[in-house]
Design an enzyme around this catalytic site. Structure first.
Site, PDB file in Angstrom:
ATOM      1  N   HIS A  32      14.380 -12.961  -0.905  1.00 28.71           N
ATOM      2  CA  HIS A  32      14.335 -11.843   0.039  1.00 28.71           C
ATOM      3  C   HIS A  32      15.457 -10.881  -0.284  1.00 28.71           C
ATOM      4  O   HIS A  32      16.545 -11.310  -0.669  1.00 28.71           O
ATOM      5  CB  HIS A  32      14.477 -12.357   1.484  1.00 28.71           C
ATOM      6  CG  HIS A  32      13.997 -11.365   2.483  1.00 28.71           C
ATOM      7  ND1 HIS A  32      14.790 -10.337   2.937  1.00 28.71           N
ATOM      8  CD2 HIS A  32      12.788 -11.216   3.067  1.00 28.71           C
ATOM      9  CE1 HIS A  32      14.083  -9.614   3.775  1.00 28.71           C
ATOM     10  NE2 HIS A  32      12.870 -10.110   3.879  1.00 28.71           N
ATOM     11  N   ASP A  78       6.671 -15.689   4.471  1.00 25.31           N
ATOM     12  CA  ASP A  78       5.320 -15.849   3.934  1.00 25.31           C
ATOM     13  C   ASP A  78       5.063 -17.231   3.356  1.00 25.31           C
ATOM     14  O   ASP A  78       3.927 -17.562   3.034  1.00 25.31           O
ATOM     15  CB  ASP A  78       5.068 -14.793   2.843  1.00 25.31           C
ATOM     16  CG  ASP A  78       4.988 -13.411   3.437  1.00 25.31           C
ATOM     17  OD1 ASP A  78       4.345 -13.268   4.481  1.00 25.31           O
ATOM     18  OD2 ASP A  78       5.591 -12.478   2.878  1.00 25.31           O
TER      19      ASP A  78
HETATM   20  N1  CMC Z   1      10.855 -16.614  -8.101  1.00 29.53           N
HETATM   21  C1  CMC Z   1      11.656 -16.670  -9.187  1.00 29.53           C
HETATM   22  N2  CMC Z   1      12.729 -15.856  -9.389  1.00 29.53           N
HETATM   23  C2  CMC Z   1      12.973 -14.945  -8.439  1.00 29.53           C
HETATM   24  C3  CMC Z   1      12.181 -14.814  -7.284  1.00 29.53           C
HETATM   25  C4  CMC Z   1      11.095 -15.696  -7.125  1.00 29.53           C
HETATM   26  N3  CMC Z   1      10.304 -15.620  -6.047  1.00 29.53           N
HETATM   27  N4  CMC Z   1      12.659 -13.819  -6.512  1.00 29.53           N
HETATM   28  C5  CMC Z   1      13.726 -13.329  -7.156  1.00 29.53           C
HETATM   29  N5  CMC Z   1      13.925 -14.000  -8.319  1.00 29.53           N
HETATM   30  C6  CMC Z   1      15.029 -13.802  -9.271  1.00 29.53           C
HETATM   31  C7  CMC Z   1      14.825 -12.550 -10.098  1.00 29.53           C
HETATM   32  O1  CMC Z   1      14.131 -12.831 -11.302  1.00 29.53           O
HETATM   33  C8  CMC Z   1      16.254 -12.116 -10.330  1.00 29.53           C
HETATM   34  O2  CMC Z   1      16.809 -12.940 -11.316  1.00 29.53           O
HETATM   35  P1  CMC Z   1      17.956 -12.338 -12.333  1.00 29.53           P
HETATM   36  O3  CMC Z   1      19.115 -11.963 -11.449  1.00 29.53           O
HETATM   37  O4  CMC Z   1      18.235 -13.457 -13.276  1.00 29.53           O
HETATM   38  O5  CMC Z   1      17.310 -11.150 -13.018  1.00 29.53           O
HETATM   39  C9  CMC Z   1      16.960 -12.463  -9.010  1.00 29.53           C
HETATM   40  O6  CMC Z   1      16.202 -13.571  -8.489  1.00 29.53           O
HETATM   41  C10 CMC Z   1      16.979 -11.322  -8.000  1.00 29.53           C
HETATM   42  O7  CMC Z   1      15.638 -10.892  -7.799  1.00 29.53           O
HETATM   43  P2  CMC Z   1      15.223  -9.403  -7.509  1.00 29.53           P
HETATM   44  O8  CMC Z   1      13.791  -9.219  -7.913  1.00 29.53           O
HETATM   45  O9  CMC Z   1      16.238  -8.458  -8.074  1.00 29.53           O
HETATM   46  O10 CMC Z   1      15.354  -9.385  -5.936  1.00 29.53           O
HETATM   47  P3  CMC Z   1      14.827  -8.256  -4.965  1.00 29.53           P
HETATM   48  O11 CMC Z   1      15.734  -8.231  -3.816  1.00 29.53           O
HETATM   49  O12 CMC Z   1      14.600  -6.987  -5.719  1.00 29.53           O
HETATM   50  O13 CMC Z   1      13.374  -8.799  -4.550  1.00 29.53           O
HETATM   51  C11 CMC Z   1      11.672 -10.050  -3.497  1.00 29.53           C
HETATM   52  C12 CMC Z   1      13.104  -9.489  -3.389  1.00 29.53           C
HETATM   53  C13 CMC Z   1      11.260 -10.599  -2.144  1.00 29.53           C
HETATM   54  C14 CMC Z   1      10.697  -8.922  -3.868  1.00 29.53           C
HETATM   55  C15 CMC Z   1      11.643 -11.161  -4.585  1.00 29.53           C
HETATM   56  O14 CMC Z   1      12.488 -12.215  -4.219  1.00 29.53           O
HETATM   57  C16 CMC Z   1      10.227 -11.678  -4.864  1.00 29.53           C
HETATM   58  O15 CMC Z   1       9.518 -11.111  -5.705  1.00 29.53           O
HETATM   59  N6  CMC Z   1       9.790 -12.760  -4.113  1.00 29.53           N
HETATM   60  C17 CMC Z   1       8.426 -13.235  -4.251  1.00 29.53           C
HETATM   61  C18 CMC Z   1       7.489 -12.379  -3.401  1.00 29.53           C
HETATM   62  C19 CMC Z   1       7.651 -12.643  -1.921  1.00 29.53           C
HETATM   63  O16 CMC Z   1       7.665 -13.775  -1.472  1.00 29.53           O
HETATM   64  N7  CMC Z   1       7.695 -11.552  -1.113  1.00 29.53           N
HETATM   65  C20 CMC Z   1       7.760 -11.633   0.338  1.00 29.53           C
HETATM   66  C21 CMC Z   1       9.052 -11.124   0.874  1.00 29.53           C
HETATM   67  S1  CMC Z   1       9.331 -11.604   2.611  1.00 29.53           S
HETATM   68  C22 CMC Z   1       8.084 -10.813   3.515  1.00 29.53           C
HETATM   69  C23 CMC Z   1       8.263  -9.352   3.548  1.00 29.53           C
HETATM   70  O17 CMC Z   1       9.199  -8.880   4.192  1.00 29.53           O
HETATM   71  O18 CMC Z   1       7.452  -8.657   2.946  1.00 29.53           O
END
Ligand code: CMC
Length: 424
Positions: free
Chosen positions: A302, A359
């Site tokens: 998140h 989720d």
């Molecule tokens: N599985 C594996 N690695 C992950 C995941 C995951 N679900 N989420 C983040 N990472 C890693 C990412 O690869 C990155 O690694 P590094 O620093 O080595 O490059 C690090 O963690 C930070 O990730 P980010 O993508 O920069 O984080 P963000 O804040 O931009 O994204 C997120 C947040 C929710 C989009 C992301 O965690 C994700 O894609 N999660 C899966 C989708 C999901 O469950 N979404 C629902 C969110 S909660 C409901 C809502 O409010 O919509």
């Protein structure tokens, strides 16, 4: 700490600091460009405050979520979704008279214009209900034109909340080819939605109190989450003074993506894939850590919560009790628990503060309730409606609102002369 200093080149500038009621600190950069010529650069807006808001407070480090000051745990335990709608939109908990009046209004406005039924007919049967939902919400503006009159705006808010569940249920009925079920005035908000979804005439349909309670909780937990992607979209679109229905329709589209509200569907698709692959969750944990694989553990991580998501904590327990009460055994719940257990002790996930989000467990509850996977995100949208409405209203009533218009750092070609096609 009233000011922040910025040194740019050989110049030093001071910018005011603003503080929130929970001591959140922001540097007020509204005059940054006019004073320095520079802009702040923050792709993904992870460090950018786009507004002040009195609606929802999140402390991501400590897993705190409050609606208008009330802790989510207390609200989830005791409130009704309709009460939460009132709280978010009007700013205070309703007294008995206010709640009865609000509830009556939501009951009286559930019918959609009969002409709208023709819209549903035009969609192919396999259409994703989110496509129908977003289009139908925007289409409400054709029947209920906008106005600056606060009473009409309020009436449109009621119409939107009341009709959205009818539209959502009709979208589902359309997808399975069953007759539309009209709303019933003797049922609660959630009971009426379940009846419109699941009643199949001529059989009578009795709303299960277990389902009604579970849906009430799910909608409450989704009701607002401050400036997330879809809410920011609602504010962005609304900042151009687009009407309520258009702004909310845009929010539904933003919610659809698998990184946002679409994650609940993506989680179940992922768990199903793991199950079909023999339940080898360790293999998928490996893939999630391998950046080359393109696989992410859906329902994990998140932008704001870096410790735990309080909504997920509540839902994990609810998933177990709802499955228990309904007598459902779902192998996906076991796979989900195994994934969570490994992730919580795995360095990759621990170092990146990746925890189950709202989720991760909601889909398992929806499945147990008999809700098809492609309706999960529609239900998230129904839950998020009061939050979007409250944020839209707050923005429209704030005299300092300007049209949202971010800047960019241009990295394309510098000026060059056009060459006619024959000479290229
Ligand atoms: N599985 C594996 N690695 C992950 C995941 C995951 N679900 N989420 C983040 N990472 C890693 C990412 O690869 C990155 O690694 P590094 O620093 O080595 O490059 C690090 O963690 C930070 O990730 P980010 O993508 O920069 O984080 P963000 O804040 O931009 O994204 C997120 C947040 C929710 C989009 C992301 O965690 C994700 O894609 N999660 C899966 C989708 C999901 O469950 N979404 C629902 C969110 S909660 C409901 C809502 O409010 O919509």
């Amino acid at each position: 700490m009233d000011n922040a200093k910025l040194i740019l080149g050989d110049q030093e500038y001071e910018f005011p600091v603003i503080k929130g009621s929970e001591d959140e600190v922001g540097i007020d950069f509204t005059k940054l460009r006019s004073r320095t010529g520079a802009i702040s650069f923050d792709p993904g807006y992870g460090n950018t405050g786009a507004c002040t808001s009195e609606i929802t407070y999140i402390d991501g480090e400590n897993g705190i979520l409050r609606y208008r000051g009330y802790p989510i745990e207390q609200i989830a335990e005791s409130a009704s979704f309709v009460e939460v709608c009132y709280l978010l939109i009007y700013g205070h908990l309703p007294d008995e008279k206010e709640l009865t009046n609000f509830q009556n209004q939501l009951t009286r406005h559930t019918l959609i214009h009969e002409d709208m039924k023709k819209f549903f007919e035009g969609y192919p049967p396999a259409t994703h209900p989110m496509a129908i939902m977003s289009a139908m919400l925007v289409s409400l503006s054709a029947f209920y034109p906008e106005s600056d009159d606060p009473d009409i705006i309020n009436l449109n808010i009621i119409r939107l909340l009341a009709k959205a569940k009818t539209l959502a249920a009709f979208a589902y009925k359309k997808s399975i080819g069953q007759p539309y079920i009209y709303p019933r005035n003797d049922l609660s908000y959630t009971g009426d939605f379940l009846h419109m979804m699941f009643a199949v005439p001529p059989e009578p349909y009795h709303v299960s109190p277990v389902l009604e309670k579970a849906l009430n909780l799910l909608l409450i937990l989704h009701a607002d989450h401050e400036q997330n992607c879809s809410t920011s979209t609602v504010r962005m679109v609304g900042s151009s003074q687009a009407n309520l229905f258009a702004s909310i329709g845009a929010g539904v589209c933003a919610l659809w993506g698998p990184l946002h509200g679409g994650a609940n569907q993506a989680v179940i698709d992922m768990l199903e894939m793991i199950r079909k692959d023999g339940g080898d969750y360790k293999k998928y944990m490996g893939l999630a850590k391998d950046k080359e694989s393109g696989f992410r553990l859906m329902g994990f991580g998140h932008r704001v919560y870096k410790n735990f998501d309080p909504r997920a904590t509540i839902l994990k327990e609810t998933a177990k009790s709802v499955l228990n009460e309904l007598g459902v055994h779902d192998p996906l719940l076991e796979i989900a628990q195994e994934l969570e257990n490994i992730a919580l002790s795995d360095d990759y996930f621990v170092q990146r503060n990746l925890y189950p989000n709202v989720d991760f467990y909601s889909g398992i509850i929806y499945r147990a309730m008999g809700i098809p996977t492609n309706m999960f995100t529609v239900i998230f949208a129904l839950g998020r409606l009061p939050g979007w409405i409250a944020q839209w209203k707050e923005m429209r009533e704030d005299p300092s609102t300007r049209i949202n218009r971010p800047r960019q750092i241009y990295t394309g070609a510098t000026a060059r002369d056009y060459v006619p096609v024959q000479k290229r």
